[in-house]
Scaffold this motif. Structure first.
Motif, PDB file in Angstrom:
ATOM      1  N   ASP A 167      -0.566  26.706 -39.221  1.00 24.29           N
ATOM      2  CA  ASP A 167      -0.777  27.200 -37.862  1.00 24.29           C
ATOM      3  C   ASP A 167      -0.947  26.025 -36.929  1.00 24.29           C
ATOM      4  OD1 ASP A 167      -1.107  28.975 -35.794  1.00 24.29           O
ATOM      5  OD2 ASP A 167      -3.231  29.347 -36.184  1.00 24.29           O
ATOM      6  N   THR A 168      -0.490  26.212 -35.706  1.00 27.35           N
ATOM      7  CA  THR A 168      -0.621  25.191 -34.663  1.00 27.35           C
ATOM      8  C   THR A 168      -1.266  25.822 -33.442  1.00 27.35           C
ATOM      9  OG1 THR A 168       1.383  24.063 -35.426  1.00 27.35           O
ATOM     10  CG2 THR A 168       0.612  23.537 -33.208  1.00 27.35           C
ATOM     11  N   ALA A 169      -2.244  25.134 -32.888  1.00 28.21           N
ATOM     12  CA  ALA A 169      -2.929  25.626 -31.682  1.00 28.21           C
ATOM     13  C   ALA A 169      -3.137  24.460 -30.726  1.00 28.21           C
ATOM     14  CB  ALA A 169      -4.266  26.278 -32.037  1.00 28.21           C
ATOM     15  N   PHE A 170      -3.243  24.787 -29.449  1.00 29.10           N
ATOM     16  CA  PHE A 170      -3.525  23.781 -28.423  1.00 29.10           C
ATOM     17  C   PHE A 170      -4.884  24.104 -27.818  1.00 29.10           C
ATOM     18  CE2 PHE A 170       1.027  23.996 -28.942  1.00 29.10           C
ATOM     19  CZ  PHE A 170       1.384  22.656 -29.025  1.00 29.10           C
ATOM     20  N   LEU A 171      -5.845  23.209 -28.027  1.00 27.10           N
ATOM     21  CA  LEU A 171      -7.230  23.431 -27.611  1.00 27.10           C
ATOM     22  C   LEU A 171      -7.583  22.502 -26.453  1.00 27.10           C
ATOM     23  CD1 LEU A 171      -8.958  23.693 -31.118  1.00 27.10           C
ATOM     24  CD2 LEU A 171      -7.881  25.504 -29.757  1.00 27.10           C
ATOM     25  N   LEU A 172      -8.399  23.005 -25.554  1.00 25.99           N
ATOM     26  CA  LEU A 172      -8.794  22.237 -24.370  1.00 25.99           C
ATOM     27  C   LEU A 172      -9.837  21.196 -24.747  1.00 25.99           C
ATOM     28  CD1 LEU A 172      -8.562  21.930 -21.267  1.00 25.99           C
ATOM     29  CD2 LEU A 172     -10.463  23.544 -21.070  1.00 25.99           C
ATOM     30  N   GLY A 173      -9.520  19.943 -24.451  1.00 24.70           N
ATOM     31  CA  GLY A 173     -10.478  18.863 -24.654  1.00 24.70           C
ATOM     32  C   GLY A 173     -11.188  18.536 -23.356  1.00 24.70           C
ATOM     33  N   PHE A 174     -12.126  17.613 -23.419  1.00 23.05           N
ATOM     34  CA  PHE A 174     -12.883  17.259 -22.216  1.00 23.05           C
ATOM     35  C   PHE A 174     -12.012  16.460 -21.254  1.00 23.05           C
ATOM     36  CE2 PHE A 174     -13.775  13.876 -25.313  1.00 23.05           C
ATOM     37  CZ  PHE A 174     -13.494  12.733 -24.575  1.00 23.05           C
ATOM     38  N   ASN A 175     -12.306  16.607 -19.986  1.00 24.70           N
ATOM     39  CA  ASN A 175     -11.583  15.871 -18.946  1.00 24.70           C
ATOM     40  C   ASN A 175     -12.193  14.480 -18.812  1.00 24.70           C
ATOM     41  OD1 ASN A 175      -9.420  16.186 -17.039  1.00 24.70           O
ATOM     42  ND2 ASN A 175     -10.918  16.002 -15.400  1.00 24.70           N
ATOM     43  N   ARG A 176     -11.358  13.477 -18.831  1.00 26.56           N
ATOM     44  CA  ARG A 176     -11.861  12.101 -18.764  1.00 26.56           C
ATOM     45  C   ARG A 176     -12.509  11.844 -17.398  1.00 26.56           C
ATOM     46  NH1 ARG A 176      -9.258   9.498 -23.148  1.00 26.56           N
ATOM     47  NH2 ARG A 176      -7.386  10.636 -23.834  1.00 26.56           N
ATOM     48  N   TYR A 177     -13.613  11.152 -17.428  1.00 22.61           N
ATOM     49  CA  TYR A 177     -14.343  10.849 -16.192  1.00 22.61           C
ATOM     50  C   TYR A 177     -13.633   9.757 -15.399  1.00 22.61           C
ATOM     51  CZ  TYR A 177     -18.020   9.291 -13.031  1.00 22.61           C
ATOM     52  OH  TYR A 177     -18.743   8.941 -11.906  1.00 22.61           O
ATOM     53  N   LYS A 178     -13.654   9.895 -14.091  1.00 22.74           N
ATOM     54  CA  LYS A 178     -13.089   8.884 -13.197  1.00 22.74           C
ATOM     55  C   LYS A 178     -14.076   8.652 -12.056  1.00 22.74           C
ATOM     56  CE  LYS A 178      -9.711   9.953 -10.292  1.00 22.74           C
ATOM     57  NZ  LYS A 178      -8.369  10.300  -9.757  1.00 22.74           N
ATOM     58  N   SER A 179     -14.344   7.407 -11.758  1.00 20.08           N
ATOM     59  CA  SER A 179     -15.283   7.080 -10.679  1.00 20.08           C
ATOM     60  C   SER A 179     -14.619   7.240  -9.318  1.00 20.08           C
ATOM     61  CB  SER A 179     -15.796   5.644 -10.836  1.00 20.08           C
ATOM     62  OG  SER A 179     -16.522   5.493 -12.020  1.00 20.08           O
ATOM     63  N   PHE A 180     -15.421   7.600  -8.341  1.00 20.99           N
ATOM     64  CA  PHE A 180     -14.953   7.702  -6.962  1.00 20.99           C
ATOM     65  C   PHE A 180     -14.574   6.304  -6.470  1.00 20.99           C
ATOM     66  CE2 PHE A 180     -15.886   7.406  -2.413  1.00 20.99           C
ATOM     67  CZ  PHE A 180     -15.112   8.444  -1.915  1.00 20.99           C
ATOM     68  N   TYR A 181     -13.387   6.210  -5.874  1.00 17.83           N
ATOM     69  CA  TYR A 181     -12.947   4.912  -5.357  1.00 17.83           C
ATOM     70  C   TYR A 181     -13.510   4.714  -3.955  1.00 17.83           C
ATOM     71  CZ  TYR A 181     -10.122   1.286  -3.225  1.00 17.83           C
ATOM     72  OH  TYR A 181      -9.735   0.155  -2.545  1.00 17.83           O
ATOM     73  N   SER A 182     -14.272   3.655  -3.801  1.00 18.07           N
ATOM     74  CA  SER A 182     -14.829   3.298  -2.497  1.00 18.07           C
ATOM     75  C   SER A 182     -14.378   1.884  -2.167  1.00 18.07           C
ATOM     76  CB  SER A 182     -16.362   3.367  -2.543  1.00 18.07           C
ATOM     77  OG  SER A 182     -16.910   3.055  -1.284  1.00 18.07           O
ATOM     78  N   PRO A 183     -13.542   1.707  -1.121  1.00 17.96           N
ATOM     79  CA  PRO A 183     -13.021   0.371  -0.825  1.00 17.96           C
ATOM     80  C   PRO A 183     -14.131  -0.600  -0.418  1.00 17.96           C
ATOM     81  CG  PRO A 183     -12.517   1.895   0.952  1.00 17.96           C
ATOM     82  CD  PRO A 183     -13.083   2.715  -0.158  1.00 17.96           C
ATOM     83  N   LYS A 184     -13.904  -1.854  -0.723  1.00 18.51           N
ATOM     84  CA  LYS A 184     -14.858  -2.912  -0.359  1.00 18.51           C
ATOM     85  C   LYS A 184     -14.152  -3.900   0.560  1.00 18.51           C
ATOM     86  CE  LYS A 184     -17.571  -2.606  -4.617  1.00 18.51           C
ATOM     87  NZ  LYS A 184     -16.933  -1.359  -5.059  1.00 18.51           N
ATOM     88  N   TYR A 185     -14.744  -4.119   1.717  1.00 14.76           N
ATOM     89  CA  TYR A 185     -14.171  -5.043   2.704  1.00 14.76           C
ATOM     90  C   TYR A 185     -15.043  -6.299   2.741  1.00 14.76           C
ATOM     91  CZ  TYR A 185     -11.581  -0.888   4.126  1.00 14.76           C
ATOM     92  OH  TYR A 185     -10.784   0.218   4.130  1.00 14.76           O
ATOM     93  N   THR A 186     -14.792  -7.182   1.812  1.00 11.64           N
ATOM     94  CA  THR A 186     -15.649  -8.369   1.689  1.00 11.64           C
ATOM     95  C   THR A 186     -15.023  -9.618   2.299  1.00 11.64           C
ATOM     96  OG1 THR A 186     -14.702  -8.770  -0.513  1.00 11.64           O
ATOM     97  CG2 THR A 186     -16.740  -7.483  -0.412  1.00 11.64           C
ATOM     98  N   THR A 187     -13.711  -9.562   2.591  1.00 13.70           N
ATOM     99  CA  THR A 187     -13.053 -10.741   3.163  1.00 13.70           C
ATOM    100  C   THR A 187     -12.422 -10.371   4.496  1.00 13.70           C
ATOM    101  OG1 THR A 187     -10.901 -10.297   2.149  1.00 13.70           O
ATOM    102  CG2 THR A 187     -12.520 -11.523   0.826  1.00 13.70           C
ATOM    103  N   ASP A 188     -12.115 -11.402   5.308  1.00 13.09           N
ATOM    104  CA  ASP A 188     -11.464 -11.161   6.600  1.00 13.09           C
ATOM    105  C   ASP A 188     -10.089 -10.529   6.419  1.00 13.09           C
ATOM    106  OD1 ASP A 188     -13.597 -12.141   7.980  1.00 13.09           O
ATOM    107  OD2 ASP A 188     -12.793 -14.184   8.166  1.00 13.09           O
ATOM    108  N   ILE A 189      -9.377 -10.927   5.369  1.00 13.68           N
ATOM    109  CA  ILE A 189      -8.043 -10.357   5.126  1.00 13.68           C
ATOM    110  C   ILE A 189      -8.149  -8.857   4.889  1.00 13.68           C
ATOM    111  CG2 ILE A 189      -6.091 -10.346   3.516  1.00 13.68           C
ATOM    112  CD1 ILE A 189      -6.547 -13.333   3.099  1.00 13.68           C
TER     113      ILE A 189
END
Length: 903
Positions: free
Chosen positions: A819-841
Motif C-alpha cells: 500500500d502507498t499513502a501520502f501523509l501530511l508532514g510538518f511545514n518547515r519554519y521560515k523567519s520573517f524577512y526584515s531588511p537591514k539598512y546599515t550602509t549608505d548604499i
C-alpha cells in the motif's frame, strides 16, 4: 451531588484544548504572506504545554474548499509558521481554521475560525459588474464585462454556472452583446449559498469571477426569557436578538402587545441587534411584538407562552456580587431538593442546596470568563440555566518605550517593552508582536482577539459579531451589552445537562505527540493477520521491520518528516512480498463549514492605498499611464488546449463533478467508456470474423468462424507529462487534479501526444521567447507539419486523456503488492524577512520598500523582570505604525496591547 462532581471530574481528567491564531494583519492582498502564531492552551486553565505537539491551520474559501493546509510542529513550546497566498488567488472572502487532532473529539464549533478578506493586489484585465432585475416572479442578473480603459468586452464568449444545488450544476455559454453584457436567469435554489461563476474568454486568455447572489432582505427576532422559561405571574427580563437571513445583526425597535392589542411595554436593540426589556407576565396571556427595523421594515412575532409549572433563574450583578432569584408562579412552591451548580469553563466552583428563593454569590475568587449557573433538582434534571460573564479589570500594565521621538525612512527602531501587574510586579509571558503601516493596514480593534477568543467566543456556540468590542473597556454600557449576549447566545462549550446525561468514553482521536505510520494487515476475508512481517518506507527511506499485533495492527513511531511524505508498506514472508490486504492509515481532516457570515467591510482609512494597488492607471513623470497586469502564458496548457476536443481545466467545473478519484473525473469526459474493464475514447463498434476451434469433438481440427466486436485501440493516459496506466487513476485523489484534456484518436494519431508533448512545449516556448503572439503560433512550422500529419495520417491510436496535477509533478501511486499513502508532514519554519539598512548604499537604494507588515516577531518573551525588546527598520512611507502584542502570561492570563508608533 457526587454524580455532579464526578461528571465535572471527567473534564479535568480528559482536558479539552483551545487554539487561537494571532496573524500579522487583519486582512491581506493577493501574493502576501500570512505570518501567524498559534496559541494552544488547556480549555479550562488556559495554561500551555503538556498537550498536542502539532496544530493544523487551513485557508478555506467561501465555497468551503480547503485551499491550503499546513501542520505546525511545536518548537520549544511555540507554534509559529506562515501561509503564502498565490498571485493567482481570486480576491474575495476566505476563512482561517485551526485545530489539533485531539480537538476532533469535540464539536467543530469550538475549532478556531476567523473570516479573512483577501484583496486584489494589482489591476485586472476585467472589471465585471452585476445588477439584479426583478421581472414579475423571475429574478435576473445582468453582468457587464468592462476593460481597464472603461471599454467593454463585446462579442466575447462567457461560460457561466449558477449554483442552485451542492454539485452537478450545469455550465452554459453566452456571447456578450455590444454593451459587454450577458443576462442570466436566477432559478430557485436549495438551502445553500447561491453564486454565479463566470469565465470570459478573450483570445487565449480567461478571466474568472464569482458573484455571490444576495438573498432578498428578511429578518428574524427571537425572544429569550431569562432562565429559559417564561413564568406566569412574575415580572421577568426578556432578551431580544434580531438577525437577517445571512446571520448579520439588525437594529430594531418595537412594542409588546397583549391579546387585547394593548401596548404593555416598548423595547429596542442596544448593540448588534441585541437588547432586553422587562415584562409583567400574566398567566394565560398571549403576547406579540410589533417590530420595525431602522429602515422601516415592519414585522410581527409571537413571544413564548407563559408556563405554570416551570422555574427560571434570574440574576443581577452589583459590586462584585451576583444576586439571584428563582422565579415561579405564585401557586407553585419550590421543591425541597434543588441545587445551584456553578462552573466556569468546566471548572466546578460549587454545588449549593437551595433553601430560599433568593441568594447571593460572591465573585471575588471567580476567574474571568463565562460563569454558568444551573438549577437542578434531586434527580439531576436541569430546570433553568443562566450565563453571566465575569469581567475583571486588566491586571496587566504595558509600557513601550521607543528610542526616538521620530524616525526617517529606512531608520533603525529600538523598542523597549515592560510588562507588570497593577502592583508593579513583573510578569513573565509568551507573546507575539506585529508592526503594521497605518496607511495600508487598519487595526481591527473590535474583531476577535486573544482576549475575546479565549474568554468568550471559544466557549460559546454560534456566531458572535465584533467580539472585541466587549473588551474595549470595562464600562457599565459594555457590561450591559455583554449581559445581553449572555441572555441570547445559547449553548456553551460545557453544558451541565450534556455532562450528566453521558459518561465520557475513550476518545476516538488521540493526542498527537509525534509522527508515526500505522495500519492493518488483513486476509482476503478482511480478518486481521497477526505476527506478519511489515516493511515501511517513508520517502523511500526504509525503517526497521515490525510485526503486526493480535489485531493485525502495525506501528512505526518516532518519525520526523516535513511537507508531504510518500509512505509505502509491504508484508514480507520468506523474503518475498506476501499477497495480503495491507492498509496504511490515512490522514483524517474534518469537513469544512463556516458558521460566520461574510460581511462587506469598508476600509475607509486605507481606501487610498487599496485604490493605488488596484488601479489600472499609474502616474509616471506626471503622465497617467495604463498599467496592465502581468500575463504568463503556459505553453503546456496551450498545447493541450489546441489539440483537445474536450477539457475540464477550471477548478469550479472540476469541483462540480463531485468526484473522489481521478477515474471519477475521467468518467465524466464525453465519449469516454469502459467496456470489459478496458478504457476507450469514442469507441467504434464494428464486427470482424475470428476463427475459433470447432466445438465438434469428433473434428477438433476444424475451424469455425465467429463474429467478434471490435472497439478499436484502448485509450492512453498521461499525468504531468508521464504515461500512466489505467489502473492508477482510481488511486489518485480528484482534489489533486486541476486539468483533464481529451485528445481524440484521430488527433492523437497525428500528434502522438505522449511522445511529442515535450517537443511541442519547447517549440511554443521558443516562439514566445522570440516575441510571437498567440495568433502567430498558427503560422509556426510545427503547427503546419502537424496539420499535414493529421490530414493524411493513417496511424492508429485510441486517443489520450491528459491529466494535470496541482503540483505539476504528482507522485504516481504504486499498484504493486502493498500500500502507498501520502501523509501530511510538518511545514518547515521560515523567519520573517526584515531588511537591514546599515550602509549608505542600502539606504540610498532605488528599490522601493513599501512593506505593509513592517515587522513580525512570534517569539517574544518577557523575562523575570518583565522586560523584552525588539529592533527593526522603518520602510519608505512616512506613516505612523501600529504595534500589536498578543500572548499569554505564565499564569494563563491572555493579554493584548496596542501602541501607536509615531514617525
Amino acid at each position: 451531588m457526587n454524580k455532579i462532581a464526578s461528571s465535572f471530574k471527567q473534564i479535568t481528567n480528559l482536558p479539552q484544548e483551545k487554539v487561537y491564531l494571532h496573524t500579522d494583519k487583519p486582512y491581506y492582498f493577493v501574493g502576501d504572506t500570512i505570518w501567524l502564531k498559534a496559541y494552544l492552551v488547556n480549555a479550562i486553565t488556559h495554561f500551555s504545554g503538556n498537550g498536542s505537539q502539532y496544530v493544523y491551520v487551513e485557508l478555506i474559501n467561501r465555497k468551503d474548499k480547503v485551499l491550503q493546509r499546513i501542520k505546525i510542529q511545536q518548537d520549544k513550546g511555540l507554534f509559529a509558521n506562515y501561509l503564502t497566498l498565490p498571485k493567482t488567488l481570486e480576491a474575495g472572502d476566505y476563512y482561517l481554521r485551526a485545530y489539533t487532532h485531539w480537538m476532533l473529539n469535540e464539536d467543530s464549533s469550538f475549532y478556531f475560525s476567523k473570516n479573512l478578506k483577501i484583496l486584489a493586489s494589482q489591476s485586472s484585465f476585467m472589471y465585471p459588474e452585476i445588477r439584479y432585475v426583478q421581472k414579475g416572479k423571475k429574478r435576473m442578473a445582468i453582468i457587464t464585462f468592462k476593460r481597464p480603459d472603461n471599454g467593454v468586452y463585446a462579442g466575447n464568449y462567457v461560460h457561466y454556472m449558477v449554483r442552485t444545488k451542492t454539485h452537478e450544476n450545469k455550465f452554459r455559454q453566452q456571447q456578450t452583446n455590444k454593451n459587454g453584457e450577458i443576462q442570466i436567469d436566477i432559478p430557485e435554489k436549495e438551502e445553500i449559498e447561491q453564486y454565479i461563476y463566470v469565465v470570459l474568454e478573450d483570445k487565449q486568455l480567461k478571466y474568472k469571477h464569482t458573484f455571490y447572489v444576495p438573498d432578498a432582505f428578511d429578518y428574524q427576532v427571537d425572544f429569550f426569557p431569562e432562565g429559559g422559561n417564561l413564568i406566569g405571574g412574575c415580572t421577568q427580563k426578556i432578551g431580544i436578538k434580531a438577525i437577517d437571513i445571512n446571520g448579520n445583526s439588525v437594529e430594531i425597535a418595537g412594542d409588546i402587545l397583549n391579546s387585547n392589542g394593548d401596548t404593555i411595554t416598548h423595547f429596542k436593540s442596544v448593540y448588534a441587534g441585541m437588547g432586553n426589556f422587562i415584562l409583567p407576565v400574566s398567566m394565560g396571556e398571549k403576547y406579540k411584538a410589533i417590530v420595525s427595523t431602522t429602515e422601516g421594515v415592519k414585522k410581527e412575532f409571537s413571544l413564548p407562552e407563559p408556563e405554570a409549572n416551570r422555574l427560571a433563574l434570574s440574576i443581577t450583578e452589583r459590586n462584585g456580587v451576583i444576586h439571584y432569584t428563582i422565579l415561579h408562579t405564585p401557586q407553585k412552591k419550590l421543591s425541597e431538593n434543588l441545587y445551584l451548580v456553578a462552573h466556569i469553563r468546566g471548572f466546578l466552583l460549587f454545588i449549593q442546596p437551595i433553601e430560599k428563593e433568593q441568594g447571593a454569590i460572591s465573585l471575588q475568587s471567580v476567574p474571568e470568563g463565562i460563569l454558568t449557573l444551573t438549577l437542578l433538582d434531586g434527580n439531576y434534571l436541569p430546570h433553568s440555566e443562566r450565563l453571566a460573564f465575569v469581567r475583571r479589570e486588566s491586571n496587566s500594565v504595558w509600557k513601550l518605550t521607543p528610542d526616538k521621538s521620530s524616525y526617517d525612512p529606512r531608520s533603525p527602531v529600538y523598542l523597549d517593552i515592560h510588562l507588570s501587574d497593577l502592583s508593579g510586579q513583573p510578569i513573565k509571558g509568551n507573546f507575539s508582536l506585529s508592526v503594521t503601516d497605518n496607511y495600508a493596514i487598519g487595526c481591527d480593534s473590535i474583531g476577535d482577539n486573544i482576549l475575546s477568543n479565549l474568554l468568550l467566543t471559544s466557549d460559546l456556540k454560534g456566531y458572535i459579531e465584533t467580539p472585541g468590542y466587549y473588551f474595549k473597556n470595562n464600562s457599565q454600557r459594555l457590561k450591559a451589552c455583554l449581559d445581553n449576549l449572555m441572555l441570547t447566545q445559547g449553548w456553551s462549550r460545557f453544558n451541565v445537562e450534556d455532562l450528566l446525561k453521558k459518561q465520557r468514553t475513550n476518545p476516538q482521536y488521540f493526542m498527537e505527540v509525534g509522527q508515526f505510520v500505522s495500519g492493518k494487515v488483513l486476509d482476503i476475508r478482511n480478518k486481521p493477520l497477526a505476527g506478519k512481517h511489515v516493511n515501511v518506507f517513508v520517502n523511500k527511506r526504509p525503517y526497521p521491520s515490525i510485526y503486526t499485533d493480535s489485531n493485525g495492527v502495525f506501528l512505526v513511531d518516532k518519525l520526523s518528516y516535513a511537507d508531504t511524505a510518500r509512505v509505502e508498506a509491504q508484508v514480507i514472508e520468506k523474503g518475498k512480498i506476501f499477497r495480503a490486504n495491507i492498509q496504511i492509515d490515512r490522514d483524517y481532516f474534518p469537513e469544512a463549514t463556516n458558521a460566520h457570515p461574510y460581511i462587506n467591510i469598508k476600509y475607509q482609512h486605507q481606501n487610498e492605498y487599496i485604490e493605488e494597488m488596484q488601479s489600472p492607471f499609474v502616474k509616471e513623470d506626471g503622465v497617467l499611464m495604463l498599467r496592465l497586469p502581468e500575463v504568463v502564458i503556459n505553453a503546456r496548457t496551450l498545447v493541450k488546449d489546441r489539440f483537445s476536443s474536450y477539457k475540464m481545466d477550471d477548478e469550479e467545473m472540476l469541483s462540480q463533478q463531485d468526484a473522489r478519484t481521478a477515474l471519477d473525473l475521467v468518467k465524466k469526459v464525453p465519449g469516454f467508456r469502459i467496456i470489459d474493464n478496458r478504457p476507450y475514447i469514442n469507441p467504434k463498434y464494428s464486427q470482424r470474423p475470428e476463427h475459433l476451434m470447432s466445438n465438434d469433438v469428433n473434428n477438433r481440427n476444424a475451424l469455425r468462424p465467429k463474429e467478434k466486436i471490435d472497439y478499436g485501440r484502448t485509450a492512453r493516459f498521461m499525468l504531468d507529462n508521464r504515461t500512466v496506466g489505467f489502473n492508477v487513476l482510481s488511486l489518485i485523489n480528484a482534489a489533486d487534479i486541476i486539468g483533464v484534456h481529451k485528445i481524440d484518436p484521430e488527433i492523437d494519431a497525428a500528434v502522438n501526444i505522449t511522445q511529442n508533448l515535450k517537443y511541442l512545449e519547447a517549440a511554443y516556448n521558443e516562439a514566445f521567447e522570440s516575441g510571437a503572439t498567440l495568433e502567430e503560433l498558427e503560422e509556426l512550422e510545427v503547427d503546419r507539419q502537424l496539420q499535414k500529419m493529421k490530414d493524411g495520417s493513417q496511424n492508429i491510436s485510441g486517443g489520450c486523456i491528459v491529466l494535470t496535477s496541482r503540483t505539476g509533478n504528482l507522485a504516481i501511486p504504486s499498484t504493486s503488492q502493498g500500500d502507498t499513502a501520502f501523509l501530511l508532514g510538518f511545514n518547515r519554519y521560515k523567519s520573517f524577512y526584515s531588511p537591514k539598512y546599515t550602509t549608505d548604499i542600502e539606504r540610498q537604494s532605488s528599490v522601493s520598500d513599501n512593506r505593509t507588515t513592517i515587522y513580525w516577531q512570534p517569539k517574544l518573551f518577557t523575562d523575570e523582570n518583565g522586560n523584552a525588546n525588539v529592533h527593526f527598520y522603518t520602510a519608505d512611507r512616512l506613516s505612523y505604525y501600529t504595534v500589536v502584542i498578543e500572548g499569554i502570561t505564565d499564569k494563563g492570563a491572555p493579554c493584548r496591547y496596542e501602541y501607536l508608533l509615531k514617525r
